[in-house]
Structures are given as structure tokens and as C-alpha cells.
Design a protein around this motif. Structure first.
Motif, PDB file in Angstrom:
ATOM      1  N   ASN A 187       0.827  -1.213   0.000  1.00 11.82           N
ATOM      2  CA  ASN A 187       0.000   0.000   0.000  1.00 11.82           C
ATOM      3  C   ASN A 187       0.859   1.259   0.000  1.00 11.82           C
ATOM      4  OD1 ASN A 187      -2.283  -1.587   0.051  1.00 11.82           O
ATOM      5  ND2 ASN A 187      -2.595  -1.378   2.247  1.00 11.82           N
ATOM      6  N   GLU A 188       1.945   1.255   0.744  1.00 11.69           N
ATOM      7  CA  GLU A 188       2.843   2.407   0.773  1.00 11.69           C
ATOM      8  C   GLU A 188       3.505   2.624  -0.588  1.00 11.69           C
ATOM      9  OE1 GLU A 188       5.487   1.649   4.022  1.00 11.69           O
ATOM     10  OE2 GLU A 188       3.911   1.986   5.520  1.00 11.69           O
ATOM     11  N   LYS A 189       3.902   1.530  -1.227  1.00 13.84           N
ATOM     12  CA  LYS A 189       4.519   1.620  -2.549  1.00 13.84           C
ATOM     13  C   LYS A 189       3.516   2.142  -3.586  1.00 13.84           C
ATOM     14  CE  LYS A 189       7.170  -1.848  -3.698  1.00 13.84           C
ATOM     15  NZ  LYS A 189       7.669  -3.127  -4.253  1.00 13.84           N
TER      16      LYS A 189
ATOM     17  N   GLN B 186      -3.344  -8.179  -7.887  1.00 10.26           N
ATOM     18  CA  GLN B 186      -2.185  -7.908  -7.036  1.00 10.26           C
ATOM     19  C   GLN B 186      -2.590  -7.340  -5.673  1.00 10.26           C
ATOM     20  OE1 GLN B 186       0.820  -8.924  -7.707  1.00 10.26           O
ATOM     21  NE2 GLN B 186       0.137  -9.701  -9.686  1.00 10.26           N
ATOM     22  N   SER B 187      -3.879  -7.195  -5.425  1.00 11.61           N
ATOM     23  CA  SER B 187      -4.409  -6.643  -4.164  1.00 11.61           C
ATOM     24  C   SER B 187      -3.792  -5.295  -3.838  1.00 11.61           C
ATOM     25  CB  SER B 187      -4.176  -7.616  -3.002  1.00 11.61           C
ATOM     26  OG  SER B 187      -4.880  -8.800  -3.196  1.00 11.61           O
ATOM     27  N   VAL B 188      -3.768  -4.447  -4.839  1.00 14.09           N
ATOM     28  CA  VAL B 188      -3.209  -3.114  -4.661  1.00 14.09           C
ATOM     29  C   VAL B 188      -4.184  -2.092  -5.243  1.00 14.09           C
ATOM     30  CG1 VAL B 188      -1.892  -3.179  -6.819  1.00 14.09           C
ATOM     31  CG2 VAL B 188      -1.096  -1.761  -4.954  1.00 14.09           C
ATOM     32  N   SER B 189      -4.280  -0.973  -4.586  1.00 12.12           N
ATOM     33  CA  SER B 189      -5.129   0.085  -5.133  1.00 12.12           C
ATOM     34  C   SER B 189      -4.379   1.404  -5.058  1.00 12.12           C
ATOM     35  CB  SER B 189      -6.455   0.177  -4.372  1.00 12.12           C
ATOM     36  OG  SER B 189      -6.225   0.544  -3.045  1.00 12.12           O
ATOM     37  N   PHE B 190      -4.620   2.219  -6.047  1.00  8.93           N
ATOM     38  CA  PHE B 190      -4.039   3.555  -6.076  1.00  8.93           C
ATOM     39  C   PHE B 190      -5.022   4.482  -6.745  1.00  8.93           C
ATOM     40  CE2 PHE B 190      -1.762   0.695  -8.980  1.00  8.93           C
ATOM     41  CZ  PHE B 190      -2.157   1.168 -10.212  1.00  8.93           C
ATOM     42  N   ASP B 191      -4.658   5.737  -6.807  1.00  4.27           N
ATOM     43  CA  ASP B 191      -5.547   6.777  -7.291  1.00  4.27           C
ATOM     44  C   ASP B 191      -5.956   6.524  -8.742  1.00  4.27           C
ATOM     45  OD1 ASP B 191      -7.004   9.106  -7.237  1.00  4.27           O
ATOM     46  OD2 ASP B 191      -5.277  10.405  -7.596  1.00  4.27           O
ATOM     47  N   LEU B 192      -7.271   6.421  -8.988  1.00  3.69           N
ATOM     48  CA  LEU B 192      -7.812   6.297 -10.343  1.00  3.69           C
ATOM     49  C   LEU B 192      -8.299   7.671 -10.764  1.00  3.69           C
ATOM     50  CD1 LEU B 192      -9.881   2.994 -10.001  1.00  3.69           C
ATOM     51  CD2 LEU B 192      -7.584   3.276 -10.934  1.00  3.69           C
ATOM     52  N   ARG B 193      -7.780   8.170 -11.860  1.00  4.95           N
ATOM     53  CA  ARG B 193      -8.110   9.511 -12.324  1.00  4.95           C
ATOM     54  C   ARG B 193      -8.852   9.431 -13.653  1.00  4.95           C
ATOM     55  NH1 ARG B 193      -2.462  12.491 -10.560  1.00  4.95           N
ATOM     56  NH2 ARG B 193      -2.707  12.012  -8.344  1.00  4.95           N
ATOM     57  N   ASP B 194     -10.050   9.963 -13.664  1.00  5.77           N
ATOM     58  CA  ASP B 194     -10.918   9.921 -14.834  1.00  5.77           C
ATOM     59  C   ASP B 194     -10.494  11.001 -15.833  1.00  5.77           C
ATOM     60  OD1 ASP B 194     -12.909   9.752 -16.691  1.00  5.77           O
ATOM     61  OD2 ASP B 194     -14.558  10.059 -15.290  1.00  5.77           O
ATOM     62  N   ALA B 195      -9.841  10.578 -16.904  1.00  5.90           N
ATOM     63  CA  ALA B 195      -9.348  11.520 -17.913  1.00  5.90           C
ATOM     64  C   ALA B 195     -10.411  11.843 -18.961  1.00  5.90           C
ATOM     65  CB  ALA B 195      -8.098  10.959 -18.585  1.00  5.90           C
TER      66      ALA B 195
END
Length: 119
Positions: A35-37, A62-71
Motif C-alpha cells: 500500500n505504501e509503494k 495484485q491486491s493493490v489500489s491507487f488513485d484512479l483519475r478519470d481523464a
């Protein structure tokens, strides 16, 4: 044509919901590290784009989430993508490492990067 694209996009989203992949199981410490990475990553995407769905499925595996930005609908994110990456093309992964920013465009490259970093 616009209706067909809209309809196919909804079909893709429905199939993605129904056949959602399972995530990898990690220990609490390993998940915290992942999560930190992931905090240094952001995905510029369109909701119903099949290549964006491919990347989001890899994130889930990969059980990872990060910011999803709607372009598509958010003009600020669209402008950031064009200014930083040089073109409005999705999916695009923004990777920030040690103050440097890298923009990765191809879905297969993004999936390979996620598998390498979070496997």
C-alpha cells in the motif's frame, strides 16, 4: 455509433463485475508495504475502456489500489495527463519515484510493471 460504444462499454463493465478476479493474500505487514509503494502511483483512465479494465483487473489480482483519475470526464485530470505524458491516451500510469515522474502508456507494459513490483 455513440450508442454502440456506450452499450459495449456497459457490457464490459458488467462482465468485469461478474467475473472479478481474486486478489493475492498477503500478511498485514506485506500488504502495508504494498500500500505504501502504491501511494506513488496514479492511473489515468476511462471507466469503460477495455484496456483500462485490463489494468484495473491486474490491480485487483495484485491486491493493490491507487488513485484512479478519470481523464474523460474530469478536465483537470485530462489536462494533467496531456501536460505530463504528452498525449491524451489511456490507460496511463503515473509513477513517481524519488521526485522523478514517469508516464507509462501501454496496458501490457502497465500490467507487467504491476506484476513485477507487487508480486
Amino acid at each position: 455509433m455513440k450508442f454502440i460504444r456506450w452499450f459495449l462499454g456497459r457490457v464490459i463493465l458488467l462482465l468485469n463485475f461478474v467475473f472479478s478476479p481474486k486478489g493475492v493474500k498477503r500478511s498485514a505487514d506485506a500488504q502495508q508495504t504494498a500500500n505504501e509503494k502504491a501511494q506513488s502511483l496514479a492511473l489515468y483512465q476511462f471507466e469503460a475502456c477495455p484496456f483500462c479494465v485490463k489494468v484495473r483487473r491486474a490491480m485487483k489480482r495484485q491486491s493493490v489500489s491507487f488513485d484512479l483519475r478519470d481523464a474523460k470526464n474530469d478536465q483537470a485530470h485530462r489536462a494533467e495527463l496531456e501536460a505530463g505524458g504528452g498525449k491524451i491516451k489511456v490507460p496511463c500510469l503515473r509513477i513517481e519515484k524519488e521526485g522523478n515522474v514517469e508516464w507509462m502508456y501501454e496496458s501490457s507494459d502497465i500490467v507487467a510493471y504491476l506484476e513485477k513490483e507487487f508480486a
